[in-house]
Write a protein that holds these residues in place. Sequence first.
Motif, mmCIF file in Angstrom:
data_model
loop_
_atom_site.group_PDB
_atom_site.id
_atom_site.type_symbol
_atom_site.label_atom_id
_atom_site.label_comp_id
_atom_site.label_asym_id
_atom_site.label_seq_id
_atom_site.Cartn_x
_atom_site.Cartn_y
_atom_site.Cartn_z
ATOM 1 N N VAL A 12 9.249 9.579 4.992
ATOM 2 C CA VAL A 12 10.069 10.664 4.625
ATOM 3 C C VAL A 12 9.556 11.972 5.535
ATOM 4 C CG1 VAL A 12 11.024 12.618 3.013
ATOM 5 C CG2 VAL A 12 10.650 10.135 2.445
ATOM 6 N N HIS A 13 8.339 12.105 5.427
ATOM 7 C CA HIS A 13 7.462 13.191 6.075
ATOM 8 C C HIS A 13 6.663 12.615 7.398
ATOM 9 C CE1 HIS A 13 9.203 16.787 4.073
ATOM 10 N NE2 HIS A 13 9.069 16.061 3.218
ATOM 11 N N SER A 14 6.325 13.248 8.342
ATOM 12 C CA SER A 14 5.608 12.804 9.558
ATOM 13 C C SER A 14 4.067 12.621 8.962
ATOM 14 C CB SER A 14 5.648 13.561 10.674
ATOM 15 O OG SER A 14 5.142 14.740 10.627
ATOM 16 N N THR A 15 3.556 12.853 8.106
ATOM 17 C CA THR A 15 2.054 12.587 7.957
ATOM 18 C C THR A 15 1.951 11.744 6.669
ATOM 19 O OG1 THR A 15 2.000 14.767 6.740
ATOM 20 C CG2 THR A 15 1.248 14.574 9.023
ATOM 21 N N ILE A 16 2.949 11.141 6.106
ATOM 22 C CA ILE A 16 2.813 10.420 4.890
ATOM 23 C C ILE A 16 3.412 9.039 5.069
ATOM 24 C CG2 ILE A 16 2.764 12.476 3.127
ATOM 25 C CD1 ILE A 16 5.954 11.469 2.525
ATOM 26 N N CYS A 17 2.857 8.313 6.221
ATOM 27 C CA CYS A 17 3.080 7.083 6.337
ATOM 28 C C CYS A 17 2.552 6.246 5.382
ATOM 29 C CB CYS A 17 2.654 6.640 7.606
ATOM 30 S SG CYS A 17 0.919 7.125 8.111
ATOM 31 N N TRP A 18 1.449 6.595 4.729
ATOM 32 C CA TRP A 18 0.446 5.785 3.720
ATOM 33 C C TRP A 18 1.257 5.862 2.529
ATOM 34 C CZ3 TRP A 18 -0.121 8.843 -0.614
ATOM 35 C CH2 TRP A 18 -0.089 10.103 -0.508
ATOM 36 N N ALA A 19 2.232 6.757 2.216
ATOM 37 C CA ALA A 19 2.989 6.803 1.104
ATOM 38 C C ALA A 19 4.058 5.674 1.057
ATOM 39 C CB ALA A 19 3.498 8.091 0.858
ATOM 40 N N ALA A 20 4.729 5.642 2.283
ATOM 41 C CA ALA A 20 5.787 4.735 2.517
ATOM 42 C C ALA A 20 5.261 3.393 2.413
ATOM 43 C CB ALA A 20 6.343 5.085 3.911
ATOM 44 N N CYS A 21 3.986 3.240 3.068
ATOM 45 C CA CYS A 21 3.671 1.679 2.837
ATOM 46 C C CYS A 21 3.282 1.420 1.425
ATOM 47 C CB CYS A 21 2.199 1.570 3.482
ATOM 48 S SG CYS A 21 2.288 1.659 5.633
ATOM 49 N N ILE A 22 2.600 2.250 0.601
ATOM 50 C CA ILE A 22 2.676 2.097 -0.793
ATOM 51 C C ILE A 22 4.010 1.717 -1.286
ATOM 52 C CG2 ILE A 22 2.177 3.302 -2.970
ATOM 53 C CD1 ILE A 22 -0.293 4.724 -1.695
ATOM 54 N N GLU A 23 4.938 2.466 -1.272
ATOM 55 C CA GLU A 23 6.337 2.254 -1.945
ATOM 56 C C GLU A 23 6.736 0.947 -1.334
ATOM 57 O OE1 GLU A 23 11.053 3.772 -1.616
ATOM 58 O OE2 GLU A 23 9.612 5.096 -0.724
ATOM 59 N N MET A 24 6.719 0.463 -0.068
ATOM 60 C CA MET A 24 7.069 -0.999 0.386
ATOM 61 C C MET A 24 6.521 -1.960 -0.396
ATOM 62 S SD MET A 24 7.630 -0.740 4.390
ATOM 63 C CE MET A 24 6.475 0.148 4.841
ATOM 64 N N VAL A 25 4.945 -1.575 -0.620
ATOM 65 C CA VAL A 25 4.174 -2.896 -1.229
ATOM 66 C C VAL A 25 4.707 -2.816 -2.866
ATOM 67 C CG1 VAL A 25 1.948 -3.365 -2.326
ATOM 68 C CG2 VAL A 25 2.066 -2.865 0.163
ATOM 69 N N ALA A 26 4.933 -1.804 -3.409
ATOM 70 C CA ALA A 26 5.094 -1.758 -4.909
ATOM 71 C C ALA A 26 6.686 -2.503 -4.856
ATOM 72 C CB ALA A 26 5.402 -0.177 -5.177
ATOM 73 N N ARG A 27 7.670 -2.073 -4.001
ATOM 74 C CA ARG A 27 8.822 -2.736 -4.218
ATOM 75 C C ARG A 27 8.874 -4.314 -4.011
ATOM 76 N NH1 ARG A 27 13.069 0.589 -4.721
ATOM 77 N NH2 ARG A 27 12.712 2.852 -4.131
#
Length: 411
Positions: A12-27
């Motif tokens: 969602v924001h340009s510095t939180i790629c890590w949060a998107a990866c956590i979301e993908m793994v969780a889903r």
Amino acid sequence: MSVSNFPNIRQVHSTICWAACIEMVARFIHGQSDFDHIPGSEMPLQRRILKEYYTIEGSLDANLAMLTSFCEIGDGYPSLRPEKKYYQEILKKVFGINAKQRFQANIPSFASLRRYTDAGKPVVLGMKYPGIVNGNHAVVVTHCQISEGVKLIRVVDPFASQQRTDICTTGPGKIAYLDYNSLYNRNEQEPALVSVTTNFLKLAVTLQAMMPLDDAGLEPSDMQNTGGIEDIRNMVMGFFLDESIFRVRLEDLKVREAVITSHYQTLTAFLNNGQAEELKLLKVLAGKKESLEIMISEKPATDKSAAVFEFVGIRESYFTDENVASVKLKFGGHGTGRHVNHFEPNYTLLHLQPGDLTFMVFRQGEENCYVSLSNLPTIGVHYKEPYTFEELQNIILKAFPKYIEYESKTK
């Protein structure tokens, strides 16, 4: 084999790629059937993940305003510090998933990554990444294969240029096939701690055997994949023979002859006319709207040797050239009558980070004209709108002050 049905989610924001990866793994681990019952899953998941990050850091109260305005254009969201196991902690506390996170000097061996993906297990890597200039970038490895003698790793990359007014609208990131050897060399030449996160298991089944991450025998660059542009073009076309890469048929592909130069810069470097990282791009048309990009690095020619080109990877395009051929170029506020030429490019590309601002750059005399390929009207950036350097300077200083201040302090 590969990791099947893995989610593809944009950061969602340009510095939180890590949060998107956590979301993908969780889903991926939970599946949608029981995911809806996870506390907080009704809110934007990357915001929920950020909340846990601020809780771990003891800074939740200080950042409540940022969490409240999370779905607005903003800056100052954190990238992860090395040597602290945020993936491991957040996955366990928020999603009830055990994981193993470690840090090492370079990416795992190709054989090690392949053992995981062949077993249907994703691997999250935080590392130096082509086209990303703000430290490490996080992606998820979901497949490994050798094609045309080249070791390729398929990654789900959450980075994508923002084209939505509502930035919390769900959208996909980009899929890329990267040359393993090129990626290994990049992380060797620009040393940084590589984060490796594996063994994702629901807490209820943690007694299952964990797959060890054996990094013995890290492979050097046994194949450089260097040569001329035509050699790389022919090699990449061979990747599509089995129709597994991007699931595109060979007869549907059209590889353009033109090479586009793409520059990647931080906001601060742009404002200070600093040096940019450079990649060459070959556009591959895979349909009326779909396009791919072959990424190539160049070692410039010298008095003693010709230029050498190295294959870096192939990815879904970060920009489409559809509907931009009719852009009305303005220099100094006056129309020029010039048009975009994609076949003999009269422009370069510019990617500014953080902020995910992308432009086609045209030059006339000493002046640059920046035509936006991003659409962020809330900060004054509109798709296909031309800007001068001074106009972009004012937008950046107004919209991204925290990034500018942070970069100035850490130079």
